[in-house]
Design a protein around this motif. Structure first.
Motif, PDB file in Angstrom:
ATOM      1  N   LYS A   7       0.999 -27.895  27.483  1.00  0.00           N
ATOM      2  CA  LYS A   7       1.596 -26.944  26.683  1.00  0.00           C
ATOM      3  C   LYS A   7       0.561 -26.804  25.525  1.00  0.00           C
ATOM      4  N   GLU A   8       0.926 -28.082  25.606  1.00  0.00           N
ATOM      5  CA  GLU A   8      -0.629 -28.446  24.239  1.00  0.00           C
ATOM      6  C   GLU A   8      -2.211 -28.287  24.563  1.00  0.00           C
ATOM      7  N   GLN A   9      -2.353 -27.960  26.292  1.00  0.00           N
ATOM      8  CA  GLN A   9      -3.794 -27.940  26.222  1.00  0.00           C
ATOM      9  C   GLN A   9      -4.348 -29.283  26.266  1.00  0.00           C
ATOM     10  N   ARG A  10      -3.797 -30.034  26.473  1.00  0.00           N
ATOM     11  CA  ARG A  10      -4.497 -31.537  27.373  1.00  0.00           C
ATOM     12  C   ARG A  10      -4.038 -32.280  28.493  1.00  0.00           C
ATOM     13  N   LYS A  11      -5.109 -33.152  28.531  1.00  0.00           N
ATOM     14  CA  LYS A  11      -5.137 -33.462  30.222  1.00  0.00           C
ATOM     15  C   LYS A  11      -3.266 -34.344  30.562  1.00  0.00           C
ATOM     16  N   PRO A  12      -3.250 -33.872  31.622  1.00  0.00           N
ATOM     17  CA  PRO A  12      -2.025 -34.681  32.284  1.00  0.00           C
ATOM     18  C   PRO A  12      -2.588 -36.400  31.915  1.00  0.00           C
TER      19      PRO A  12
END
Length: 75
Positions: A7-12
């Protein structure tokens, strides 16, 4: 956790075998040698968490460790 990161456009976050190995070996060491600490005073090569991670093949810029102890309550 990965859903929130997405949701925060961060890598998993991904599974890291070296972290699993490092933590499992430290847990087993604490049980065998009857201590509870971030530091393994019985093995200078594995004294600090970052040393244990490196010995297990991990690559990192920074490291940390959480250990927890719980008490089993009979019901």
């Amino acid at each position: 956790t990965n859903e929130a990161r997405e949701k925060e456009q961060r890598k998993p976050f991904a599974y890291a075998a070296a972290l699993y190995t490092s933590s499992a070996e430290h847990s087993e060491s604490m049980i065998r040698k009857n201590y509870y600490s971030h530091e393994d005073r019985t093995d200078q090569r594995r004294f600090y968490p970052h040393q244990r991670i490196s010995l297990a093949g991990g690559k990192f810029r920074a490291s940390g460790e959480n250990i927890a102890q719980y008490e089993v309550i009979a019901t």
